[in-house]
Scaffold this motif. Sequence first.
Motif, PDB file in Angstrom:
ATOM      1  N   GLU A 100       1.105  -1.415  -0.500  1.00 29.08           N
ATOM      2  CA  GLU A 100       0.580  -0.187  -0.274  1.00 29.08           C
ATOM      3  C   GLU A 100       1.068   0.819  -0.120  1.00 29.08           C
ATOM      4  OE1 GLU A 100      -4.056   1.373   2.386  1.00 29.08           O
ATOM      5  OE2 GLU A 100      -2.315   0.499   3.418  1.00 29.08           O
ATOM      6  N   PRO A 101       0.511   1.978  -0.932  1.00 31.71           N
ATOM      7  CA  PRO A 101       1.814   3.393  -1.221  1.00 31.71           C
ATOM      8  C   PRO A 101       1.232   4.748   0.512  1.00 31.71           C
ATOM      9  CG  PRO A 101      -0.065   3.722  -2.806  1.00 31.71           C
ATOM     10  CD  PRO A 101      -0.377   1.986  -1.980  1.00 31.71           C
ATOM     11  N   GLU A 102       0.715   4.265   1.252  1.00 35.83           N
ATOM     12  CA  GLU A 102       0.045   4.982   2.204  1.00 35.83           C
ATOM     13  C   GLU A 102       1.324   4.147   3.269  1.00 35.83           C
ATOM     14  OE1 GLU A 102      -2.560   5.553   6.911  1.00 35.83           O
ATOM     15  OE2 GLU A 102      -3.988   4.790   4.377  1.00 35.83           O
ATOM     16  N   LEU A 103       1.463   3.305   3.701  1.00 38.27           N
ATOM     17  CA  LEU A 103       2.350   2.274   4.111  1.00 38.27           C
ATOM     18  C   LEU A 103       3.937   2.580   3.393  1.00 38.27           C
ATOM     19  CD1 LEU A 103       3.620   0.025   6.109  1.00 38.27           C
ATOM     20  CD2 LEU A 103       3.414  -2.083   4.684  1.00 38.27           C
ATOM     21  N   MET A 104       3.828   2.560   2.140  1.00 37.50           N
ATOM     22  CA  MET A 104       5.410   3.427   1.531  1.00 37.50           C
ATOM     23  C   MET A 104       5.775   4.641   2.363  1.00 37.50           C
ATOM     24  SD  MET A 104       6.902  -0.148   0.307  1.00 37.50           S
ATOM     25  CE  MET A 104       7.959   0.383  -0.344  1.00 37.50           C
ATOM     26  N   GLY A 105       4.828   5.078   2.189  1.00 37.06           N
ATOM     27  CA  GLY A 105       5.132   6.969   2.422  1.00 37.06           C
ATOM     28  C   GLY A 105       5.449   6.818   3.584  1.00 37.06           C
ATOM     29  N   LYS A 106       4.710   6.172   5.005  1.00 36.30           N
ATOM     30  CA  LYS A 106       4.634   6.304   6.491  1.00 36.30           C
ATOM     31  C   LYS A 106       5.956   5.516   6.642  1.00 36.30           C
ATOM     32  CE  LYS A 106       0.244   6.520   8.016  1.00 36.30           C
ATOM     33  NZ  LYS A 106      -0.530   5.314   8.873  1.00 36.30           N
ATOM     34  N   LEU A 107       6.813   4.928   5.837  1.00 42.88           N
ATOM     35  CA  LEU A 107       7.955   4.242   6.148  1.00 42.88           C
ATOM     36  C   LEU A 107       9.323   4.499   5.800  1.00 42.88           C
ATOM     37  CD1 LEU A 107       7.781   0.190   4.915  1.00 42.88           C
ATOM     38  CD2 LEU A 107       8.459   1.423   7.038  1.00 42.88           C
ATOM     39  N   LEU A 108       8.663   5.871   4.811  1.00 41.72           N
ATOM     40  CA  LEU A 108       9.784   6.615   4.297  1.00 41.72           C
ATOM     41  C   LEU A 108       9.839   7.798   4.811  1.00 41.72           C
ATOM     42  CD1 LEU A 108       9.251   7.159   0.558  1.00 41.72           C
ATOM     43  CD2 LEU A 108      11.304   5.651   1.412  1.00 41.72           C
ATOM     44  N   PHE A 109       8.816   8.010   5.893  1.00 36.81           N
ATOM     45  CA  PHE A 109       8.745   9.786   6.428  1.00 36.81           C
ATOM     46  C   PHE A 109       9.699   9.164   8.067  1.00 36.81           C
ATOM     47  CE2 PHE A 109       4.115  10.802   4.581  1.00 36.81           C
ATOM     48  CZ  PHE A 109       4.675  10.888   3.516  1.00 36.81           C
ATOM     49  N   LEU A 110       9.455   7.810   8.349  1.00 37.57           N
ATOM     50  CA  LEU A 110       9.625   7.089   9.117  1.00 37.57           C
ATOM     51  C   LEU A 110      11.585   6.858   9.525  1.00 37.57           C
ATOM     52  CD1 LEU A 110       9.846   5.899  12.426  1.00 37.57           C
ATOM     53  CD2 LEU A 110       9.314   3.168  10.813  1.00 37.57           C
ATOM     54  N   GLN A 111      11.577   6.795   8.325  1.00 36.07           N
ATOM     55  CA  GLN A 111      12.791   6.143   8.390  1.00 36.07           C
ATOM     56  C   GLN A 111      13.753   7.843   7.821  1.00 36.07           C
ATOM     57  OE1 GLN A 111      13.827   6.327   3.780  1.00 36.07           O
ATOM     58  NE2 GLN A 111      15.861   4.834   3.878  1.00 36.07           N
ATOM     59  N   LYS A 112      12.938   9.251   7.398  1.00 39.21           N
ATOM     60  CA  LYS A 112      13.603  10.871   7.770  1.00 39.21           C
ATOM     61  C   LYS A 112      13.620  11.107   9.391  1.00 39.21           C
ATOM     62  CE  LYS A 112      15.777  11.389   3.939  1.00 39.21           C
ATOM     63  NZ  LYS A 112      17.187  11.924   3.428  1.00 39.21           N
ATOM     64  N   MET A 113      12.320  10.796   9.316  1.00 37.94           N
ATOM     65  CA  MET A 113      12.679  11.095  11.296  1.00 37.94           C
ATOM     66  C   MET A 113      13.716  10.423  11.646  1.00 37.94           C
ATOM     67  SD  MET A 113       8.239  10.698  11.940  1.00 37.94           S
ATOM     68  CE  MET A 113       7.613  11.670  13.351  1.00 37.94           C
ATOM     69  N   LYS A 114      14.007   9.312  11.807  1.00 41.22           N
ATOM     70  CA  LYS A 114      14.891   8.487  12.517  1.00 41.22           C
ATOM     71  C   LYS A 114      16.680   8.503  11.977  1.00 41.22           C
ATOM     72  CE  LYS A 114      12.603   8.161  15.877  1.00 41.22           C
ATOM     73  NZ  LYS A 114      12.908   8.318  17.377  1.00 41.22           N
ATOM     74  N   ASN A 115      16.401   8.515  10.811  1.00 39.25           N
ATOM     75  CA  ASN A 115      17.908   8.750   9.781  1.00 39.25           C
ATOM     76  C   ASN A 115      18.522   7.616   9.151  1.00 39.25           C
ATOM     77  OD1 ASN A 115      19.140  10.421   7.882  1.00 39.25           O
ATOM     78  ND2 ASN A 115      21.572  10.754   9.769  1.00 39.25           N
ATOM     79  N   LEU A 116      17.873   7.007   9.432  1.00 39.45           N
ATOM     80  CA  LEU A 116      18.237   5.120   8.878  1.00 39.45           C
ATOM     81  C   LEU A 116      17.706   4.844   7.381  1.00 39.45           C
ATOM     82  CD1 LEU A 116      16.015   4.255  11.830  1.00 39.45           C
ATOM     83  CD2 LEU A 116      18.175   4.084  11.692  1.00 39.45           C
TER      84      LEU A 116
END
Length: 489
Positions: free
Chosen positions: A55-71
């Motif tokens: 789901e695009p929403e899941l993928m988008g949130k993963l990218l947001f989470l990635q940037k928030m934690k710089n992973l």
Amino acid sequence: MLKSKDMQLSIYSILYNKIPENNIFKILKDNLDFSFINKLLKDSYCEFYGRPAKEPELMGKLLFLQKMKNLSDTEVIADASLNLAYMYFLDINPEEKLPDPSLLSKFRTKKLHDVTLDDLLIEIVKQCVEKGIIKEVGISIDTTHTVANTFKATPERVMKRLAKKIFKSVDEENGEVPSSVSQDIPEYKDVEDPKKAKTVMKDYLEETILQVEKSVDIERSPKTKAIIENAKEILKDPKFIEQKGVRSIVDQDARVGHKSKNEHFFGYKTEYTITTEERIITAVRVNNGAYVDGTQFNELMELTEKSGVNIKEVFGDKAYFRKPILDKIKELEAKPYIPVSAMAYRIDEERFSYNKDSDEWFCEQGNKTEGKKYAKVKSGREYYKYYFEKEKCKGCPLRDDCIKEKRVRKILVVGLNTPEFYGYSQEQKTEEFKETYKKRACQEWKNGEMKNFHGLDRARGYDLKSMSTQAKLTAIAVNLKRIAKIIAS
């Protein structure tokens, strides 16, 4: 194929009760609606055919989470598979399997185009406006630099690497490099004169291209043809030899820019607007390091308005003190808080003052102008000539210092916008302006946050598109952090 979202909670979802109410990811999940991501990206997927996609929403949130934690891609999947707060934010059941890290890269490069990322940012800001998180606001604009993910090379080295790439591609596609093509690359470092070294390498590369085109069937060698066309494009740019064009084969979009008069960098500039009170970024644009601040001002303002923000004040540094920008702010019915630039406004206010109602200039001895004329030189520069009263100039005690040419009276030459700029300069001397302008400091804090904690100090990829994606995702990440903090307080 985009499958329907499974809304069924499993028995393991009871574990989410352990997440504290003040957890940033719980706050975001409970207060923001991310379903708009599916709607924005619906046309990027086939509705009926193909393997079920994540789901695009899941993928988008993963990218947001990635940037928030710089992973990294691998790290964010690994951490999200173990952290309950992350799972809750992603809106999945604790036992669900997350996508392979490689899918994140594909989603980021193939699904998230610049326009989509702008829309994601706009939708999040729009929700902030609707929920009252953002009110009638002041907007600050500035640029921050990002260093390229490669080193800066001299034109001579760039040309040497281009020649080597041509030889390598010819060898791969044709089995060998024809003997008619000289592979004896000049030792440019042995040439003492830098200008001559550039000429030697340019002549050699041009001759190499000519020899290859004569000896090889370019139409049957697509890789070689692409490299040659790229080399020709680089050599054609007059800025290249002047060291203002391409400085890297790996990242050909990066350029040399200036932080100050004596300090420069090699990479990109991110220009963005931010609300001064809530410190939420409303719009982002990315350009190469040579970008002139303010060039995309109108576009940034339009994107900000699109998110529903009611702009009342606009803050910027001296680089933004330009007539088109001031006119746009006036059109928005907002008030500018931008210091006067000495490049745009060149009047010695200790000697001259202006009355806008009568359109008259006054000198320090009390003499005033009695007329003006419009003038234009061949270069296209336009200006006004203001003429002071003759009789008063004749008997003026400062005449010898003021009128250096053999003229009867003082003639004050000013730009077309100088009378208008005078008004801005007087207003900026007030305590109200000085106190209000302190709000612009919010931009410096945000620059530091994005660079120090979210990786915007260095590019992750190698071109303008990659840098644009990185900057916009970073803007969304810091916005989400800020929104959660505002709601929590």
